[in-house]
Enzyme design. Structure first.
Site, PDB file in Angstrom:
ATOM      1  N   HIS A   1      -0.996  -3.523   6.307  1.00 58.45           N
ATOM      2  CA  HIS A   1       0.447  -3.358   6.549  1.00 58.45           C
ATOM      3  C   HIS A   1       0.670  -2.501   7.798  1.00 58.45           C
ATOM      4  CE1 HIS A   1       0.924  -3.681   1.936  1.00 58.45           C
ATOM      5  NE2 HIS A   1       1.430  -4.797   2.445  1.00 58.45           N
TER       6      HIS A   1
ATOM      7  N   LYS B   1      10.075  -5.279 -11.986  1.00 56.69           N
ATOM      8  CA  LYS B   1       8.659  -4.947 -11.891  1.00 56.69           C
ATOM      9  C   LYS B   1       8.487  -3.440 -11.840  1.00 56.69           C
ATOM     10  CE  LYS B   1       5.569  -7.316  -9.279  1.00 56.69           C
ATOM     11  NZ  LYS B   1       5.083  -7.968  -8.036  1.00 56.69           N
TER      12      LYS B   1
ATOM     13  N   ARG C   1      -2.156 -13.540   6.462  1.00 53.01           N
ATOM     14  CA  ARG C   1      -3.591 -13.335   6.257  1.00 53.01           C
ATOM     15  C   ARG C   1      -4.352 -14.644   6.279  1.00 53.01           C
ATOM     16  NH1 ARG C   1      -2.630 -10.096   0.817  1.00 53.01           N
ATOM     17  NH2 ARG C   1      -1.290 -11.909   0.701  1.00 53.01           N
TER      18      ARG C   1
ATOM     19  N   SER D   1      -2.141  -5.117  -1.481  1.00 57.41           N
ATOM     20  CA  SER D   1      -1.885  -3.935  -2.310  1.00 57.41           C
ATOM     21  C   SER D   1      -2.426  -4.124  -3.719  1.00 57.41           C
ATOM     22  CB  SER D   1      -0.384  -3.645  -2.375  1.00 57.41           C
ATOM     23  OG  SER D   1       0.109  -3.296  -1.115  1.00 57.41           O
TER      24      SER D   1
END
Length: 159
Positions: free
Chosen positions: A17, A41, A90, A127
């Site tokens: 990040h 969440k 990615r 993460s």
């Protein structure tokens, strides 16, 4: 004033990040890091803690602002006159989802999305993966900034 936003949950912020934010900060006068609040969440790190950590690790750039947001990212952009979203990719698998989001965001508000290829060093990094490895006692010190490692270690000891 050229502005862009780097959105995400950043739970926790990783070196991947940080690489994208650093690169965006060289291209734009002002970069906002928008920390997504998802009330459905439960994150490992609290929103305020994430914001504080991101502010610490981006302070050296001098043109990064960090704020929480909930709702539509395009509304965040409209409120701050931000015409561009910067997202790291990615792998090809990221592209399918991110392209749909980019097209939706553009259709809703005209905000453009710029895709930045991730540094190959971080191409596997997420993460979620950092949290999982750290929870099992694995070494993630090379994947997150030192201050983030401290916070992550402290939080995992509490749970």
């Amino acid at each position: 004033m050229r502005r862009a936003v780097c959105p995400g949950s950043f739970d926790p912020i990783t070196n991947g990040h940080l690489d994208i934010i650093a690169r965006a900060s060289k291209l734009y006068d002002e970069v906002y890091v928008a920390v997504m609040i998802n009330k459905s969440k439960k994150g490992l790190l609290e929103i305020d803690e994430r914001i504080d950590l991101i502010r610490q690790v981006t302070a050296e750039f001098g043109n990064v602002q960090v704020e929480a947001f909930h709702g539509l990212l395009v509304d965040f952009c409209k409120q701050r006159d931000i015409p561009a979203i910067v997202k790291g990719l990615r792998a090809v698998s990221d592209f399918d989802y991110e392209l749909q989001m980019a097209q939706m965001n553009n259709g809703l508000s005209g905000v453009e999305t710029l895709f930045v290829p991730t540094n190959p060093t971080y191409s596997f990094l997420s993460s979620s993966l950092v949290k999982e490895v750290a929870a099992w006692g694995g070494d993630v010190s090379h994947l997150v900034p030192p201050v983030v490692l401290e916070a992550l270690t402290r939080r995992l000891r509490q749970d």
